[in-house]
Design a protein around this motif. Structure first.
Motif, PDB file in Angstrom:
ATOM      1  N   LEU A 115     -47.572   2.385 -21.525  1.00 52.65           N
ATOM      2  CA  LEU A 115     -48.112   3.474 -22.347  1.00 52.65           C
ATOM      3  C   LEU A 115     -49.564   3.196 -22.722  1.00 52.65           C
ATOM      4  CD1 LEU A 115     -45.433   4.523 -24.984  1.00 52.65           C
ATOM      5  CD2 LEU A 115     -46.527   5.969 -23.283  1.00 52.65           C
ATOM      6  N   LEU A 116     -49.860   1.922 -22.926  1.00 49.64           N
ATOM      7  CA  LEU A 116     -51.193   1.508 -23.350  1.00 49.64           C
ATOM      8  C   LEU A 116     -52.255   1.968 -22.356  1.00 49.64           C
ATOM      9  CD1 LEU A 116     -52.037  -0.170 -25.793  1.00 49.64           C
ATOM     10  CD2 LEU A 116     -51.936  -2.200 -24.374  1.00 49.64           C
ATOM     11  N   SER A 117     -51.917   1.985 -21.072  1.00 50.81           N
ATOM     12  CA  SER A 117     -52.928   2.453 -20.117  1.00 50.81           C
ATOM     13  C   SER A 117     -52.479   3.699 -19.367  1.00 50.81           C
ATOM     14  CB  SER A 117     -53.340   1.336 -19.156  1.00 50.81           C
ATOM     15  OG  SER A 117     -52.430   0.296 -19.111  1.00 50.81           O
ATOM     16  N   PRO A 119     -52.333   7.534 -18.320  1.00 52.50           N
ATOM     17  CA  PRO A 119     -53.407   8.529 -18.337  1.00 52.50           C
ATOM     18  C   PRO A 119     -53.259   9.480 -19.528  1.00 52.50           C
ATOM     19  CG  PRO A 119     -52.199   8.562 -16.242  1.00 52.50           C
ATOM     20  CD  PRO A 119     -51.487   7.628 -17.132  1.00 52.50           C
ATOM     21  N   SER A 120     -54.351   9.611 -20.315  1.00 53.22           N
ATOM     22  CA  SER A 120     -54.221  10.397 -21.540  1.00 53.22           C
ATOM     23  C   SER A 120     -54.053  11.878 -21.252  1.00 53.22           C
ATOM     24  CB  SER A 120     -55.433  10.155 -22.441  1.00 53.22           C
ATOM     25  OG  SER A 120     -56.615  10.461 -21.752  1.00 53.22           O
ATOM     26  N   VAL A 121     -54.486  12.327 -20.070  1.00 52.76           N
ATOM     27  CA  VAL A 121     -54.339  13.747 -19.764  1.00 52.76           C
ATOM     28  C   VAL A 121     -52.851  14.114 -19.646  1.00 52.76           C
ATOM     29  CG1 VAL A 121     -54.503  13.503 -17.245  1.00 52.76           C
ATOM     30  CG2 VAL A 121     -55.273  15.592 -18.324  1.00 52.76           C
ATOM     31  N   VAL A 122     -52.056  13.149 -19.183  1.00 54.57           N
ATOM     32  CA  VAL A 122     -50.621  13.386 -19.063  1.00 54.57           C
ATOM     33  C   VAL A 122     -49.983  13.500 -20.449  1.00 54.57           C
ATOM     34  CG1 VAL A 122     -48.473  12.327 -18.309  1.00 54.57           C
ATOM     35  CG2 VAL A 122     -50.430  12.349 -16.786  1.00 54.57           C
ATOM     36  N   LEU A 125     -50.430  16.916 -21.613  1.00 55.99           N
ATOM     37  CA  LEU A 125     -49.442  17.825 -21.019  1.00 55.99           C
ATOM     38  C   LEU A 125     -48.103  17.729 -21.748  1.00 55.99           C
ATOM     39  CD1 LEU A 125     -49.912  17.447 -17.137  1.00 55.99           C
ATOM     40  CD2 LEU A 125     -50.563  19.368 -18.575  1.00 55.99           C
ATOM     41  N   PHE A 126     -47.710  16.491 -22.060  1.00 56.12           N
ATOM     42  CA  PHE A 126     -46.443  16.248 -22.766  1.00 56.12           C
ATOM     43  C   PHE A 126     -46.411  16.997 -24.095  1.00 56.12           C
ATOM     44  CE2 PHE A 126     -44.418  12.930 -25.708  1.00 56.12           C
ATOM     45  CZ  PHE A 126     -43.142  13.463 -25.573  1.00 56.12           C
ATOM     46  N   VAL A 149     -49.726   9.612 -30.234  1.00 53.01           N
ATOM     47  CA  VAL A 149     -49.030   8.993 -29.107  1.00 53.01           C
ATOM     48  C   VAL A 149     -49.909   7.904 -28.490  1.00 53.01           C
ATOM     49  CG1 VAL A 149     -48.060   9.413 -26.817  1.00 53.01           C
ATOM     50  CG2 VAL A 149     -47.676  11.052 -28.635  1.00 53.01           C
ATOM     51  N   ARG A 207     -60.348   3.946 -30.260  1.00 56.71           N
ATOM     52  CA  ARG A 207     -59.826   4.480 -29.008  1.00 56.71           C
ATOM     53  C   ARG A 207     -59.692   6.005 -29.063  1.00 56.71           C
ATOM     54  NH1 ARG A 207     -55.605   3.348 -25.080  1.00 56.71           N
ATOM     55  NH2 ARG A 207     -55.923   5.088 -23.678  1.00 56.71           N
ATOM     56  N   THR A 212     -60.802  12.873 -25.202  1.00 50.99           N
ATOM     57  CA  THR A 212     -61.029  14.295 -24.984  1.00 50.99           C
ATOM     58  C   THR A 212     -59.837  14.949 -24.307  1.00 50.99           C
ATOM     59  OG1 THR A 212     -63.237  13.545 -24.439  1.00 50.99           O
ATOM     60  CG2 THR A 212     -62.791  15.886 -24.205  1.00 50.99           C
ATOM     61  N   ALA A 213     -59.387  14.322 -23.223  1.00 48.89           N
ATOM     62  CA  ALA A 213     -58.381  14.945 -22.367  1.00 48.89           C
ATOM     63  C   ALA A 213     -57.132  15.404 -23.125  1.00 48.89           C
ATOM     64  CB  ALA A 213     -58.010  14.011 -21.230  1.00 48.89           C
ATOM     65  N   LEU A 216     -57.752  18.768 -25.097  1.00 50.14           N
ATOM     66  CA  LEU A 216     -58.163  19.994 -24.401  1.00 50.14           C
ATOM     67  C   LEU A 216     -57.108  21.084 -24.478  1.00 50.14           C
ATOM     68  CD1 LEU A 216     -59.868  18.710 -21.134  1.00 50.14           C
ATOM     69  CD2 LEU A 216     -60.923  19.969 -23.003  1.00 50.14           C
TER      70      LEU A 216
END
Lengths: 280, 336
Positions: A115-117, A119-122, A125-126, A149, A207, A212-213, A216
Motif C-alpha cells: 500500500l505504501l507504494s 499508485p495513488s491514482v488507483v 478510483l477506489f 488511505v 506526502r 494530486t491524482a 482529481l
C-alpha cells in the motif's frame, strides 16, 4: 614483470573510470535537485505576494490569488490526518506489541508495504467507487478519505518501527509492577516512541500535501472559497494542475507560485521530521 | 509496588469506592478492548487493499463484458464510437518505465557506491539527505517542471540530435535507430516522460542500495582490500554479489513507483492513444489516461474502461511490489 605492470595499470585504469563514473552519478543526482529547486524559486518567487494568500483563484485573464486552494488543501489534509493517524497508530501498535510473530501481523506488514507504494491514482478510483458514485457528487469528504488511505500505511510503518526500538526492559519493568499491557503501551511505550511517531505523522502530511491524482476525481475542484466538505473542494495541487496546463499566462504564473509553496512546505516538513528523530 | 501502580492507574477510570476485584475486572476488560481495537485497525489495513481490488473488479465488469479479454490487446480508443482498448496505455506504461529503469538503475547504484565507499565521511549524510529530498518533491512539481523547462530543452537539443543519429547524410537511415528516433521533435513524448520518471525513482534505488551496501560485513571488504583489490574491484566482486537480492528488491520497488506514477507523466506524455515505435512521439500511460479522462468520461462504458485500466495497473504494480518486498524480506531474514 612487464606483464604484471600492464595488468596493474589496467586495473588501476578501470578503477579510475568506475570511481569517476560514481562521482559523476552523484553530481547528476544532486544536479537535478539544484536545477529543479532553482527553477521553482526563479519562476515562483515573482508571483509571491500578499494577494496570493488573500484572494481566491481568478477567472481566466485577471489577477488573483490561491486562498481558496490553500484553505481547501489545509482542511482536507487535516481531516485526512484525523482519520488516518488513529487507525495507523493502532495497527502499528498491534504489529509491534501484540503480533510480533503471529501470522496476521506478517500479512498486514506485507500488505502495508505494498500500500505504501501503491499508485495513488488507483486509490482515487477506489474512493470514487465507494464514496463519490453512491453519494452522486464529488466532495471534500471523499478527498479527505482518499488522502487518509495514503496516510495510513505511512503511519503504520513508522509506528511499528519506532515501537520496536523501545527496549524490552522497559516493557518488562512495567509488567513487573503489575501494569496491564494496554496501560504499559499507552503510558510507557508511546511515550518512549513519541518523537518517532510524530515524525511518521509529519512525513504523512508531507506526502499528502502534494498528492494530486487521488483528489482529481474525489474532491474535484472549486473556483470559489468553500468550507462545505460535502461539496467539491479546491486544493493546491489540483489548481496547479489545471492552471499549468491552461493557455493563460496569469494562471501559469499562479501555478508556479503554488508549486513553490507546496515544495517549500513539503521539504520543510521532511527536514523537521528528520531532525526530530536524528536528535534521539 | 503493584498496589501503587494499580491505584494510580485506575483512579482515572473508576470511582473511589469500587472493590479490588471490580477494579481488576475493569482493567482486564479495558485491556481486551485495547487489544481488540489494535487488531481491528490491523485488519482495516487488509480491508483497504482488498476493498480497492474488489471495487476495481466490480467497476471494470461492464468493460470486460463488452470487449472481453481482447480489451488488453486492442489499440483503438474512441469515446465517440465507444470502442476502447488498453494496448496503447499498457505499452506506454511499460516502455516509459523501461526507459526510466535503464537510466535510474546504473546511476542509482553508482550513487550508492559513491556514498558507501568513496564519499568523505563528513559529506555522506548531507548528500544522502539531499538525494532523498528528491524523493520528497511532489510529482506534480516534476510535471510542471518537465512541461515548461525540460520538454523545451529536449525539443531544442536532445531530440534533433537523436533524429540525426538515426538518419543522417553520412550513414543514411540506420535500421533500428531510425525507427526508434523517428518523427518531428515535439519535446513532450515517451522519452521525456521516461527520463523524468528516472529522476523520480532514482532516490528509491539509491536509498535501498545504500542500506544493503552498508550491511555488508566490514570483514569481507577488509579482507578483499587486504588482497590488494581496488575499490571498484571490491564493489564489483564482493559488495554487489553479496547484496544482489537486496539491490534487485530496491530496483523492483523503484519500478513499482515508475509504473504507477501519475502526475509527472500526465504533464509530458502527450496523451495520445497510439502505439508508435518511435520513442520521440507522444503516447499515453495507464495512470495518465485515468487522470486526464476520468472526470470527463461520459457513459458507463467509458468510465468502466478507465476503471479496467486501473485494475490492470493495480495488478501489474501489485506483482512487482510483492516480488520486491519478498526479496527484501528474505534478505532481512538472512541477516537475522
Amino acid at each position: 614483470m612487464a606483464v604484471r605492470s600492464s595488468l596493474y595499470s589496467r586495473r588501476r585504469m578501470s578503477d579510475r573510470i568506475a570511481t569517476g563514473l560514481a562521482y559523476a552519478a552523484a553530481a547528476f543526482g544532486l544536479g537535478w535537485l539544484i536545477l529543479i529547486l532553482g527553477v521553482l524559486v526563479y519562476q515562483g518567487i515573482g508571483g509571491l505576494s500578499l494577494d496570493v494568500f488573500t484572494q481566491d483563484t481568478p477567472p481566466p485573464g485577471s489577477a488573483g490569488g490561491l486562498l481558496n486552494a490553500i484553505v481547501g488543501s489545509i482542511v482536507m489534509t487535516a481531516l485526512a490526518i484525523l482519520i488516518g493517524t488513529p487507525i495507523g497508530i493502532l495497527a502499528g501498535t498491534y504489529m509491534a506489541e501484540y503480533g510480533r510473530h503471529d501470522k496476521l501481523a506478517m500479512i498486514v506488514r506485507f500488505i502495508n508495504d505494498i500500500l505504501l507504494s501503491a499508485p495513488s491514482v488507483v486509490i482515487g478510483l477506489f474512493i470514487y467507487e465507494i464514496l463519490v458514485a453512491p453519494m452522486g457528487h464529488f466532495s471534500g469528504y471523499a478527498g479527505s478519505v482518499a488522502l487518509a488511505v495514503i496516510v495510513i500505511p505511512v503511519v503504520v510503518r513508522t509506528t511499528e518501527d519506532m515501537l520496536r526500538l523501545v527496549p524490552d526492559t522497559l516493557r518488562e519493568a512495567a509488567a513487573s509492577i503489575g501494569l496491564p499491557r494496554s496501560l504499559m503501551i499507552m503510558r510507557i511505550a508511546y511515550r518512549a516512541a513519541r518523537a518517532g511517531i510524530i515524525t511518521g505523522i509529519l512525513l504523512a502530511v508531507a506526502r499528502i500535501s502534494g498528492e494530486t491524482a487521488p483528489l482529481l476525481f474525489t474532491a474535484l475542484n472549486n473556483q470559489f472559497f468553500s468550507l462545505n466538505m460535502n461539496a467539491p473542494m479546491p486544493s493546491l495541487p489540483v489548481v496547479i494542475f489545471q492552471f499549468a496546463l491552461s493557455p493563460y499566462e496569469e494562471w501559469q504564473k499562479l501555478a508556479w507560485t503554488g508549486a513553490l509553496l507546496i515544495t517549500a512546505t513539503v521539504l520543510a516538513l521532511s527536514i523537521i521530521a528528520r531532525s526530530l528523530t536524528a536528535r534521539r | 509496588m503493584s498496589e501503587v501502580a494499580l491505584k494510580e492507574s485506575t483512579t482515572l477510570a473508576v470511582g473511589q469506592s469500587t472493590s479490588h476485584a471490580a477494579v481488576l475486572r475493569r482493567l482486564r476488560a479495558s485491556d481486551l478492548l485495547f487489544k481488540t481495537l489494535t487488531r481491528l485497525a490491523a485488519i482495516a489495513v487488509l480491508l483497504l487493499l482488498s476493498g480497492t481490488l474488489l471495487s476495481l473488479v466490480i467497476g471494470s465488469i461492464p468493460a470486460f463484458r463488452t470487449f472481453g479479454l481482447s480489451f488488453v490487446i486492442t489499440e483503438v480508443w474512441n469515446p465517440v464510437t465507444e470502442q476502447f482498448g488498453a494496448l496503447a496505455p499498457i505499452y506506454g506504461t511499460l516502455i516509459t518505465s523501461l526507459i526510466a529503469m535503464l537510466v535510474a538503475v546504473p546511476v542509482g547504484i553508482m550513487i550508492a557506491f559513491f556514498l558507501t565507499e568513496l564519499c568523505p565521511r563528513m559529506l555522506r549524510r548531507p548528500i544522502a539527505i539531499a538525494i532523498e529530498l528528491l524523493a520528497g518533491i511532489p510529482s506534480i512539481i516534476y510535471g510542471i517542471w518537465g512541461l515548461f523547462v525540460f520538454a523545451p530543452f529536449v525539443q531544442a537539443h536532445i531530440q534533433p540530435a537523436l533524429i540525426w543519429l538515426g538518419d543522417n547524410d553520412y550513414t543514411g537511415p540506420i535500421p533500428i535507430l531510425s525507427a526508434l528516433f523517428a518523427g518531428p521533435p515535439y519535446g513532450i513524448g515517451i522519452l521525456t516522460a521516461g527520463f523524468i520518471l528516472a529522476i523520480m525513482v532514482l532516490p528509491f534505488i539509491t536509498a535501498i542500495s545504500r542500506d544493503v551496501f552498508d550491511a555488508v560485513p566490514p570483514v569481507l571488504k577488509e579482507a578483499t582490500y587486504g588482497l590488494g583489490c581496488t575499490k571498484w574491484e571490491v564493489f564489483k566482486h564482493v559488495i554487489l554479489p553479496f547484496t544482489r537480492v537486496g539491490v534487485i528488491g530496491g530496483v523492483m520497488l523503484g519500478l513499482g513507483r515508475a509504473l504507477g506514477e501519475t502526475m509527472a507523466v500526465t504533464f509530458v506524455i502527450g496523451n495520445a492513444h497510439t502505439v508508435s515505435a518511435s520513442i520521440l512521439q507522444p503516447g499515453t500511460t495507464i495512470s495518465a489516461s485515468i487522470a486526464n479522462e476520468f472526470t470527463e468520461a461520459v457513459g458507463d462504458l467509458y468510465t468502466s474502461s478507465l476503471i479496467a485500466l486501473g485494475l490492470i495497473l493495480f495488478f501489474i504494480t501489485f506483482c512487482v511490489l510483492a516480488a520486491a518486498r519478498y526479496m527484501l524480506m528474505r534478505l532481512q531474514q538472512r541477516a537475522g
